[in-house]
Design a protein around this motif. Structure first.
Motif, PDB file in Angstrom:
ATOM      1  N   GLY A   1       0.911  -1.237   0.033  1.00 33.46           N
ATOM      2  CA  GLY A   1       0.033  -0.129   0.109  1.00 33.46           C
ATOM      3  C   GLY A   1       0.791   1.197   0.007  1.00 33.46           C
ATOM      4  N   ALA A   2       2.067   1.352   0.814  1.00 29.76           N
ATOM      5  CA  ALA A   2       2.742   2.375   0.869  1.00 29.76           C
ATOM      6  C   ALA A   2       3.425   2.695  -0.629  1.00 29.76           C
ATOM      7  CB  ALA A   2       3.722   2.165   1.925  1.00 29.76           C
ATOM      8  N   GLY A   3       3.832   1.258  -0.951  1.00 33.24           N
ATOM      9  CA  GLY A   3       4.500   1.333  -2.343  1.00 33.24           C
ATOM     10  C   GLY A   3       3.836   2.040  -3.438  1.00 33.24           C
ATOM     11  N   ASN A   4       2.332   1.777  -3.255  1.00 36.51           N
ATOM     12  CA  ASN A   4       1.484   2.248  -4.235  1.00 36.51           C
ATOM     13  C   ASN A   4       1.318   3.901  -4.135  1.00 36.51           C
ATOM     14  OD1 ASN A   4       1.053  -0.055  -5.612  1.00 36.51           O
ATOM     15  ND2 ASN A   4      -1.116  -0.587  -4.543  1.00 36.51           N
ATOM     16  N   VAL A   5       1.404   4.216  -2.916  1.00 33.72           N
ATOM     17  CA  VAL A   5       1.175   5.674  -2.710  1.00 33.72           C
ATOM     18  C   VAL A   5       2.359   6.268  -3.326  1.00 33.72           C
ATOM     19  CG1 VAL A   5       1.303   7.313  -1.090  1.00 33.72           C
ATOM     20  CG2 VAL A   5      -0.150   5.418  -0.536  1.00 33.72           C
ATOM     21  N   ILE A   6       3.771   5.760  -3.159  1.00 36.68           N
ATOM     22  CA  ILE A   6       4.852   6.321  -3.472  1.00 36.68           C
ATOM     23  C   ILE A   6       4.744   6.212  -5.197  1.00 36.68           C
ATOM     24  CG2 ILE A   6       7.458   6.073  -3.833  1.00 36.68           C
ATOM     25  CD1 ILE A   6       7.190   5.046  -0.747  1.00 36.68           C
ATOM     26  N   ASP A   7       4.473   5.014  -5.641  1.00 37.36           N
ATOM     27  CA  ASP A   7       4.478   5.221  -7.353  1.00 37.36           C
ATOM     28  C   ASP A   7       3.563   6.073  -7.688  1.00 37.36           C
ATOM     29  OD1 ASP A   7       6.317   2.964  -7.017  1.00 37.36           O
ATOM     30  OD2 ASP A   7       4.783   1.431  -7.381  1.00 37.36           O
ATOM     31  N   SER A   8       2.397   6.218  -7.129  1.00 35.81           N
ATOM     32  CA  SER A   8       1.527   7.172  -7.683  1.00 35.81           C
ATOM     33  C   SER A   8       1.804   8.725  -7.410  1.00 35.81           C
ATOM     34  CB  SER A   8       0.191   7.209  -6.480  1.00 35.81           C
ATOM     35  OG  SER A   8      -0.707   8.117  -6.926  1.00 35.81           O
TER      36      SER A   8
ATOM     37  N   ASP B   1       0.358   7.247 -21.230  1.00 36.57           N
ATOM     38  CA  ASP B   1       0.708   5.932 -20.809  1.00 36.57           C
ATOM     39  C   ASP B   1       0.645   6.344 -18.983  1.00 36.57           C
ATOM     40  OD1 ASP B   1       1.280   4.982 -23.180  1.00 36.57           O
ATOM     41  OD2 ASP B   1       3.209   5.134 -23.258  1.00 36.57           O
ATOM     42  N   ILE B   2       1.210   7.338 -18.545  1.00 38.88           N
ATOM     43  CA  ILE B   2       1.367   7.912 -17.171  1.00 38.88           C
ATOM     44  C   ILE B   2      -0.150   7.847 -16.592  1.00 38.88           C
ATOM     45  CG2 ILE B   2       1.805   9.475 -15.570  1.00 38.88           C
ATOM     46  CD1 ILE B   2       4.453   9.855 -17.207  1.00 38.88           C
ATOM     47  N   GLU B   3      -1.076   8.372 -17.304  1.00 40.93           N
ATOM     48  CA  GLU B   3      -2.534   8.738 -17.003  1.00 40.93           C
ATOM     49  C   GLU B   3      -3.156   7.353 -16.740  1.00 40.93           C
ATOM     50  OE1 GLU B   3      -3.937  11.520 -19.845  1.00 40.93           O
ATOM     51  OE2 GLU B   3      -3.258  13.060 -18.588  1.00 40.93           O
ATOM     52  N   ALA B   4      -2.612   6.416 -17.715  1.00 45.17           N
ATOM     53  CA  ALA B   4      -3.159   4.767 -17.584  1.00 45.17           C
ATOM     54  C   ALA B   4      -2.725   4.286 -16.432  1.00 45.17           C
ATOM     55  CB  ALA B   4      -2.688   4.286 -18.972  1.00 45.17           C
ATOM     56  N   GLN B   5      -1.412   4.252 -16.186  1.00 46.08           N
ATOM     57  CA  GLN B   5      -0.811   3.865 -14.921  1.00 46.08           C
ATOM     58  C   GLN B   5      -1.381   4.582 -13.634  1.00 46.08           C
ATOM     59  OE1 GLN B   5       3.414   4.143 -15.272  1.00 46.08           O
ATOM     60  NE2 GLN B   5       3.687   3.804 -17.335  1.00 46.08           N
ATOM     61  N   LEU B   6      -1.532   5.891 -13.481  1.00 45.27           N
ATOM     62  CA  LEU B   6      -2.335   6.351 -12.400  1.00 45.27           C
ATOM     63  C   LEU B   6      -3.661   5.890 -12.307  1.00 45.27           C
ATOM     64  CD1 LEU B   6      -1.528   9.976 -12.867  1.00 45.27           C
ATOM     65  CD2 LEU B   6      -0.664   8.452 -10.820  1.00 45.27           C
ATOM     66  N   LEU B   7      -4.633   5.594 -13.401  1.00 44.85           N
ATOM     67  CA  LEU B   7      -5.539   5.009 -13.354  1.00 44.85           C
ATOM     68  C   LEU B   7      -5.587   3.264 -12.812  1.00 44.85           C
ATOM     69  CD1 LEU B   7      -7.522   6.197 -16.646  1.00 44.85           C
ATOM     70  CD2 LEU B   7      -8.085   6.862 -14.164  1.00 44.85           C
ATOM     71  N   LYS B   8      -4.652   2.738 -13.112  1.00 44.01           N
ATOM     72  CA  LYS B   8      -4.512   1.324 -12.499  1.00 44.01           C
ATOM     73  C   LYS B   8      -4.270   1.424 -11.119  1.00 44.01           C
ATOM     74  CE  LYS B   8      -1.782  -2.820 -13.379  1.00 44.01           C
ATOM     75  NZ  LYS B   8      -1.023  -2.981 -12.307  1.00 44.01           N
ATOM     76  N   LEU B   9      -3.471   2.341 -10.797  1.00 45.70           N
ATOM     77  CA  LEU B   9      -2.999   2.347  -9.332  1.00 45.70           C
ATOM     78  C   LEU B   9      -4.125   2.567  -8.423  1.00 45.70           C
ATOM     79  CD1 LEU B   9       0.622   4.002  -9.476  1.00 45.70           C
ATOM     80  CD2 LEU B   9       0.024   1.559  -8.652  1.00 45.70           C
ATOM     81  N   ALA B  10      -5.177   3.708  -8.997  1.00 49.13           N
ATOM     82  CA  ALA B  10      -6.261   4.000  -8.283  1.00 49.13           C
ATOM     83  C   ALA B  10      -7.254   2.912  -8.567  1.00 49.13           C
ATOM     84  CB  ALA B  10      -6.604   5.253  -8.776  1.00 49.13           C
ATOM     85  N   LYS B  11      -6.960   1.865  -9.373  1.00 45.55           N
ATOM     86  CA  LYS B  11      -8.195   0.840  -9.422  1.00 45.55           C
ATOM     87  C   LYS B  11      -9.394   1.445 -10.375  1.00 45.55           C
ATOM     88  CE  LYS B  11      -6.407  -2.086  -6.005  1.00 45.55           C
ATOM     89  NZ  LYS B  11      -6.572  -3.113  -4.910  1.00 45.55           N
TER      90      LYS B  11
END
Length: 152
Positions: free
Chosen positions: A21-28, A83-93
């Motif tokens: 969860g912390a990793g997802n926050v950092i990645d985001s 691509d970055i926006e798609a990754q952000l959407l994935k991280l935000a589910k």
């Protein structure tokens, strides 16, 4: 001894969950910084393109080759941004409806706004790898956690 092993196992699982969860926050966070930087680059590129066209018009010169290069560079930046926006959407589910652009939960079958079927390819397109070093998704390096999982 099995009780102790069970407690340790559950503690490790809990720590892993919190760590992810912390990793997802950092990645985001990293992705959002990269997104802001790319948006700035796109804006500067638009300004440079406008200046180029303006100066060519004043001089009466043909700048079509330079305009084509500038447009190509802007398109590359916009693709990286997408691509970055798609990754952000994935991280935000989240997933985007192709019909109306509404953001929906990633596991939704239909759009909450227009009712259109959410295509699974939207979810798959959002599964781009995120670079462990910079979080950009543009590098070809695999995420660090994937390499650790393969080593185990």
């Amino acid at each position: 001894m099995s009780f102790f092993d069970d407690v340790v196992s559950k503690a490790k699982k809990a720590a892993d969950t919190v760590g992810k969860g912390a990793g997802n926050v950092i990645d985001s966070g990293k992705l959002k910084v990269n997104e802001a930087e790319l948006k700035g680059e796109v804006k500067k590129s638009y300004e440079a393109l406008g200046k180029l066209v303006y100066e060519a018009k004043l001089d009466g010169s043909d700048a079509s080759a330079q305009v084509d290069e500038a447009v190509s560079a802007i398109n590359e930046l916009k693709q990286k941004l997408a691509d970055i926006e798609a990754q952000l959407l994935k991280l935000a589910k989240k997933a985007v409806c192709k019909n109306c652009g509404e953001i929906n939960p990633i596991d939704a079958s239909f759009c909450a706004k227009c009712g259109a079927k959410i295509e699974k390819e939207v979810v798959e397109a959002a599964e781009a790898e995120v670079c462990a070093d910079c979080g950009c998704g543009c590098c070809e390096e695999a995420p660090a956690e994937d390499t650790e999982e393969k080593a185990e």
